[in-house]
Design a protein around this motif. Sequence first.
Motif, PDB file in Angstrom:
ATOM      1  N   ARG A   1      49.125  64.906  93.832  1.00  0.00           N
ATOM      2  CA  ARG A   1      49.520  63.746  94.656  1.00  0.00           C
ATOM      3  C   ARG A   1      50.965  63.883  95.115  1.00  0.00           C
ATOM      4  N   CYS A   2      51.845  64.399  94.256  1.00  0.00           N
ATOM      5  CA  CYS A   2      53.242  64.635  94.670  1.00  0.00           C
ATOM      6  C   CYS A   2      53.295  65.612  95.834  1.00  0.00           C
ATOM      7  N   LEU A   3      52.564  66.702  95.719  1.00  0.00           N
ATOM      8  CA  LEU A   3      52.564  67.703  96.788  1.00  0.00           C
ATOM      9  C   LEU A   3      52.044  67.109  98.092  1.00  0.00           C
TER      10      LEU A   3
ATOM     11  N   GLY B   1      45.507  66.926  78.212  1.00  0.00           N
ATOM     12  CA  GLY B   1      44.257  67.664  78.304  1.00  0.00           C
ATOM     13  C   GLY B   1      43.210  66.996  79.183  1.00  0.00           C
ATOM     14  N   GLU B   2      43.564  65.858  79.786  1.00  0.00           N
ATOM     15  CA  GLU B   2      42.624  65.122  80.631  1.00  0.00           C
ATOM     16  C   GLU B   2      42.829  65.405  82.123  1.00  0.00           C
ATOM     17  N   GLY B   3      43.808  66.225  82.464  1.00  0.00           N
ATOM     18  CA  GLY B   3      44.067  66.534  83.865  1.00  0.00           C
ATOM     19  C   GLY B   3      45.005  65.565  84.563  1.00  0.00           C
ATOM     20  N   ILE B   4      45.665  64.720  83.818  1.00  0.00           N
ATOM     21  CA  ILE B   4      46.557  63.717  84.413  1.00  0.00           C
ATOM     22  C   ILE B   4      47.773  64.372  85.048  1.00  0.00           C
ATOM     23  N   ALA B   5      48.350  65.371  84.392  1.00  0.00           N
ATOM     24  CA  ALA B   5      49.515  66.056  84.974  1.00  0.00           C
ATOM     25  C   ALA B   5      49.129  66.725  86.289  1.00  0.00           C
ATOM     26  N   ALA B   6      47.980  67.359  86.326  1.00  0.00           N
ATOM     27  CA  ALA B   6      47.521  68.000  87.572  1.00  0.00           C
ATOM     28  C   ALA B   6      47.286  66.955  88.659  1.00  0.00           C
ATOM     29  N   PHE B   7      46.717  65.824  88.294  1.00  0.00           N
ATOM     30  CA  PHE B   7      46.486  64.730  89.234  1.00  0.00           C
ATOM     31  C   PHE B   7      47.816  64.270  89.832  1.00  0.00           C
ATOM     32  N   LEU B   8      48.817  64.068  88.982  1.00  0.00           N
ATOM     33  CA  LEU B   8      50.144  63.666  89.456  1.00  0.00           C
ATOM     34  C   LEU B   8      50.761  64.749  90.343  1.00  0.00           C
ATOM     35  N   MET B   9      50.635  65.997  89.936  1.00  0.00           N
ATOM     36  CA  MET B   9      51.206  67.105  90.700  1.00  0.00           C
ATOM     37  C   MET B   9      50.592  67.185  92.094  1.00  0.00           C
TER      38      MET B   9
ATOM     39  N   ALA C   1      38.836  57.839  88.877  1.00  0.00           N
ATOM     40  CA  ALA C   1      38.667  56.400  89.034  1.00  0.00           C
ATOM     41  C   ALA C   1      39.220  55.651  87.822  1.00  0.00           C
ATOM     42  N   ALA C   2      39.275  56.327  86.667  1.00  0.00           N
ATOM     43  CA  ALA C   2      39.773  55.688  85.453  1.00  0.00           C
ATOM     44  C   ALA C   2      41.301  55.678  85.396  1.00  0.00           C
ATOM     45  N   ILE C   3      41.950  56.442  86.257  1.00  0.00           N
ATOM     46  CA  ILE C   3      43.410  56.499  86.303  1.00  0.00           C
ATOM     47  C   ILE C   3      43.883  55.892  87.612  1.00  0.00           C
ATOM     48  N   LEU C   4      44.777  54.927  87.497  1.00  0.00           N
ATOM     49  CA  LEU C   4      45.323  54.258  88.672  1.00  0.00           C
ATOM     50  C   LEU C   4      46.706  54.823  88.962  1.00  0.00           C
ATOM     51  N   LEU C   5      46.843  55.378  90.140  1.00  0.00           N
ATOM     52  CA  LEU C   5      48.100  55.977  90.559  1.00  0.00           C
ATOM     53  C   LEU C   5      48.874  54.963  91.392  1.00  0.00           C
ATOM     54  N   ALA C   6      50.182  54.853  91.118  1.00  0.00           N
ATOM     55  CA  ALA C   6      51.018  53.931  91.884  1.00  0.00           C
ATOM     56  C   ALA C   6      52.426  54.480  91.969  1.00  0.00           C
ATOM     57  N   GLU C   7      53.124  54.053  93.008  1.00  0.00           N
ATOM     58  CA  GLU C   7      54.544  54.384  93.109  1.00  0.00           C
ATOM     59  C   GLU C   7      55.265  53.647  91.989  1.00  0.00           C
ATOM     60  N   GLU C   8      56.168  54.338  91.335  1.00  0.00           N
ATOM     61  CA  GLU C   8      56.918  53.711  90.244  1.00  0.00           C
ATOM     62  C   GLU C   8      57.701  52.512  90.771  1.00  0.00           C
ATOM     63  N   ALA C   9      57.560  51.391  90.093  1.00  0.00           N
ATOM     64  CA  ALA C   9      58.279  50.161  90.445  1.00  0.00           C
ATOM     65  C   ALA C   9      59.508  50.033  89.546  1.00  0.00           C
ATOM     66  N   ALA C  10      60.441  49.205  89.956  1.00  0.00           N
ATOM     67  CA  ALA C  10      61.659  49.006  89.165  1.00  0.00           C
ATOM     68  C   ALA C  10      61.335  48.569  87.736  1.00  0.00           C
ATOM     69  N   ASP C  11      60.316  47.751  87.583  1.00  0.00           N
ATOM     70  CA  ASP C  11      59.922  47.279  86.255  1.00  0.00           C
ATOM     71  C   ASP C  11      59.336  48.382  85.376  1.00  0.00           C
ATOM     72  N   ASP C  12      58.965  49.510  85.963  1.00  0.00           N
ATOM     73  CA  ASP C  12      58.394  50.631  85.211  1.00  0.00           C
ATOM     74  C   ASP C  12      59.465  51.531  84.589  1.00  0.00           C
TER      75      ASP C  12
ATOM     76  N   ALA D   1      49.844  56.368  81.188  1.00  0.00           N
ATOM     77  CA  ALA D   1      49.303  57.640  80.709  1.00  0.00           C
ATOM     78  C   ALA D   1      50.181  58.809  81.125  1.00  0.00           C
ATOM     79  N   GLY D   2      50.869  58.676  82.258  1.00  0.00           N
ATOM     80  CA  GLY D   2      51.711  59.757  82.746  1.00  0.00           C
ATOM     81  C   GLY D   2      52.633  59.281  83.843  1.00  0.00           C
ATOM     82  N   ALA D   3      53.622  60.110  84.141  1.00  0.00           N
ATOM     83  CA  ALA D   3      54.588  59.766  85.188  1.00  0.00           C
ATOM     84  C   ALA D   3      55.267  61.021  85.697  1.00  0.00           C
ATOM     85  N   VAL D   4      55.744  60.933  86.925  1.00  0.00           N
ATOM     86  CA  VAL D   4      56.530  62.011  87.515  1.00  0.00           C
ATOM     87  C   VAL D   4      57.602  61.388  88.403  1.00  0.00           C
ATOM     88  N   ARG D   5      58.761  62.015  88.395  1.00  0.00           N
ATOM     89  CA  ARG D   5      59.852  61.617  89.288  1.00  0.00           C
ATOM     90  C   ARG D   5      60.289  62.831  90.084  1.00  0.00           C
ATOM     91  N   ASN D   6      60.859  62.577  91.255  1.00  0.00           N
ATOM     92  CA  ASN D   6      61.333  63.639  92.146  1.00  0.00           C
ATOM     93  C   ASN D   6      62.678  63.240  92.729  1.00  0.00           C
TER      94      ASN D   6
END
Length: 166
Positions: free
Chosen positions: A100-102, A90-98, A4-15, A61-66
């Motif tokens: 969601r990508c899958l 170490g907060e699990g953000i990479a796993a959270f992104l992974m 809940a403390a991390i907001l996930l969004a599709e990367e926007a052009a401004d990002d 806090a983190g990002a991923v592209r595909n």
Amino acid sequence: MQQAAILLAEEAADDWWEVEALYDLCFAPGRTALSSYRLREGVAPIAPLCLTARDQDGILAGAVRNWPVRIGAETAVLLGPIAVHPTRQGEGIAAFLMWRCLERAKTAGWPRIMLVGDAPYYSRFGFEKLENIAMPPPTNPDRVLGIALVEGAWDGITGEVTSMRD
């Protein structure tokens, strides 16, 4: 991690530049010389699979592209880069992104995803070493990993990974 403390969004052009700055911070200065970057040049990323993770203050806090790639006549998602700001590791953000990508890739109908990375880390998400799949040199073949989002999606697929611009 409290998702809940991390907001996930599709990367926007401004990002774009903020995400690029994060990648510069997290990876070696020569990251764009890697073979995986040559596959991305001149090809648009898969927008619904490019995600940002921000805290409640909007700080990245983190990002991923595909990216789409070809192996022979077949297509695959080339996952990465994925990065987490050093102060948030170490907060699990990479796993959270992974995860969601899958989920998003499977929902969108992509049958397979590949990446270049450490098998011990990515195996927890279901990635395995891909046999008979060649990334452009000088990629270590032991680091070429894949996951089937559809049963048998990697069966019979062999050859060189090439750019979608070719």
